[in-house]
Design a protein around this motif. Sequence first.
Motif, PDB file in Angstrom:
ATOM      1  N   LYS A  10       0.343  -7.417 -14.157  1.00 19.06           N
ATOM      2  CA  LYS A  10       0.330  -7.298 -12.700  1.00 19.06           C
ATOM      3  C   LYS A  10      -0.432  -6.041 -12.277  1.00 19.06           C
ATOM      4  O   LYS A  10      -0.197  -4.959 -12.799  1.00 19.06           O
ATOM      5  CB  LYS A  10       1.758  -7.257 -12.145  1.00 19.06           C
ATOM      6  N   SER A  81     -10.816  -5.029  -6.518  1.00 22.81           N
ATOM      7  CA  SER A  81     -10.955  -6.469  -6.754  1.00 22.81           C
ATOM      8  C   SER A  81     -12.110  -6.787  -7.693  1.00 22.81           C
ATOM      9  O   SER A  81     -12.085  -7.794  -8.406  1.00 22.81           O
ATOM     10  CB  SER A  81     -11.158  -7.210  -5.427  1.00 22.81           C
ATOM     11  N   SER A  86      -7.100  -9.808 -10.201  1.00 26.96           N
ATOM     12  CA  SER A  86      -6.549  -9.996  -8.857  1.00 26.96           C
ATOM     13  C   SER A  86      -5.750  -8.768  -8.480  1.00 26.96           C
ATOM     14  O   SER A  86      -5.470  -7.913  -9.320  1.00 26.96           O
ATOM     15  CB  SER A  86      -5.648 -11.237  -8.789  1.00 26.96           C
ATOM     16  N   ASP A  88      -2.088  -7.976  -7.249  1.00 24.87           N
ATOM     17  CA  ASP A  88      -0.816  -8.698  -7.211  1.00 24.87           C
ATOM     18  C   ASP A  88       0.207  -8.062  -6.280  1.00 24.87           C
ATOM     19  O   ASP A  88       1.001  -8.771  -5.656  1.00 24.87           O
ATOM     20  CB  ASP A  88      -0.219  -8.777  -8.628  1.00 24.87           C
ATOM     21  N   ILE A 137      -4.951 -10.352  -2.022  1.00 26.89           N
ATOM     22  CA  ILE A 137      -3.653 -10.593  -2.661  1.00 26.89           C
ATOM     23  C   ILE A 137      -3.281 -12.072  -2.672  1.00 26.89           C
ATOM     24  O   ILE A 137      -2.519 -12.519  -3.525  1.00 26.89           O
ATOM     25  CB  ILE A 137      -2.559  -9.747  -1.963  1.00 26.89           C
ATOM     26  N   SER A 140      -3.534 -14.007  -5.918  1.00 24.59           N
ATOM     27  CA  SER A 140      -2.578 -13.752  -6.999  1.00 24.59           C
ATOM     28  C   SER A 140      -1.616 -14.921  -7.169  1.00 24.59           C
ATOM     29  O   SER A 140      -1.320 -15.658  -6.224  1.00 24.59           O
ATOM     30  CB  SER A 140      -1.782 -12.477  -6.698  1.00 24.59           C
ATOM     31  N   PRO A 143       2.001 -12.929  -5.358  1.00 25.35           N
ATOM     32  CA  PRO A 143       1.629 -11.834  -4.451  1.00 25.35           C
ATOM     33  C   PRO A 143       2.827 -11.181  -3.785  1.00 25.35           C
ATOM     34  O   PRO A 143       3.732 -11.851  -3.292  1.00 25.35           O
ATOM     35  CB  PRO A 143       0.737 -12.525  -3.420  1.00 25.35           C
TER      36      PRO A 143
END
Length: 266
Positions: A10, A81, A86, A88, A137, A140, A143
Motif C-alpha cells: 500500500k 503517481s 497507485s 492507496d 486514489i 486503487s 482507496p
Amino acid sequence: MVHTFDLTGKVILLTGGYGYLGAAAAESLLHHGGTVYILGRSEEKFQKVFDGHSALGSRLHYQYCDISSTHSIEEAFEEISTLERSIDVLINNAFYLGSFYKDGLDPITITDEEWHTGIDGTLSSVFRCIRGVIPHIEKSDSPRIINVASFFGIVAPDFDVYKEFPELLNPPHYGTAKAGVVQLTKYYASYLGERGITVNTITPGPYPSGAVRENEKFVEMISKRTLLKRIGEPEDLAGAFVFLASDASGFMTGQNIIVDGGWTTT
C-alpha cells in the motif's frame, strides 16, 4: 487467517508526517509494511526526523508539497503517481494557523486575516488535498482517505484551565475548522462511497508536545480532565491510522474515531 492489518504494497501519503504525531503515525505505518511518502515543505526537517531510518529510500520517501497551493498539491500527487502503481491512502494531517505559534491569538482581538488564514490552513487545505487526490486514489483496489480533526472540534476548551495558561489557548478558528473537517469527511464519504473510496476522521485529544509538555502544572491539569488521568502519547494514536489505512476498515466510512482518553465522554 486474513492479514487485515498488513499494509504491504500500500502506498500511503501523509501530510505533516515529520511532526510530533505525524512521525509516530509514519513509524507505525512503515512497521506494518506500508510505503510512506511524507508530504511537506521542508526536506531538512524530514531528514532530521528520519535520519538513518532503515526504510529511508526504499519504503520511506519525502515529497515536496505546500498544502496552501492547489498547484503544489496536484503536482505532488502527479509525481508520486508516476513512481508508484497507485496511491492507496491519503492522510490529511498537516495544518497551519499563521501567527498563532509565534504570538498567540486572543479570541477577542483576532483579525480577519488571522481568522481566514487559520480556516484556510486547517479546513480548506484538507478540501484541496481530497479534491486533488480523487483522480489518483480511485485507481486503487482499496482507496482510503483519512482526515485528522481535533477534540476541540467537538468540545469547547476548558477555560478554567486556560485562564491560568492563556498563551496555550487554542484560537477560535482552530476548533471551528476542525469541526468542519468532520463534516467534510461525512460529505465526501457519501459522495465517494459508490466508487469504493472510504473517508474517515481521526480525532486526537490532549497530546501536548515540546515545551508544553515541560509545563508540569498544565499537563497535570489537562490529565485530570481525561478519564484515564493522563495525556496522550503519540503511540496511542498511531494504531488508529493503521486500522483506517488497512483492509480491517474496509466496510467503515464517514466515521470519526476519537482518541482522547475519554475527554469528550463527560
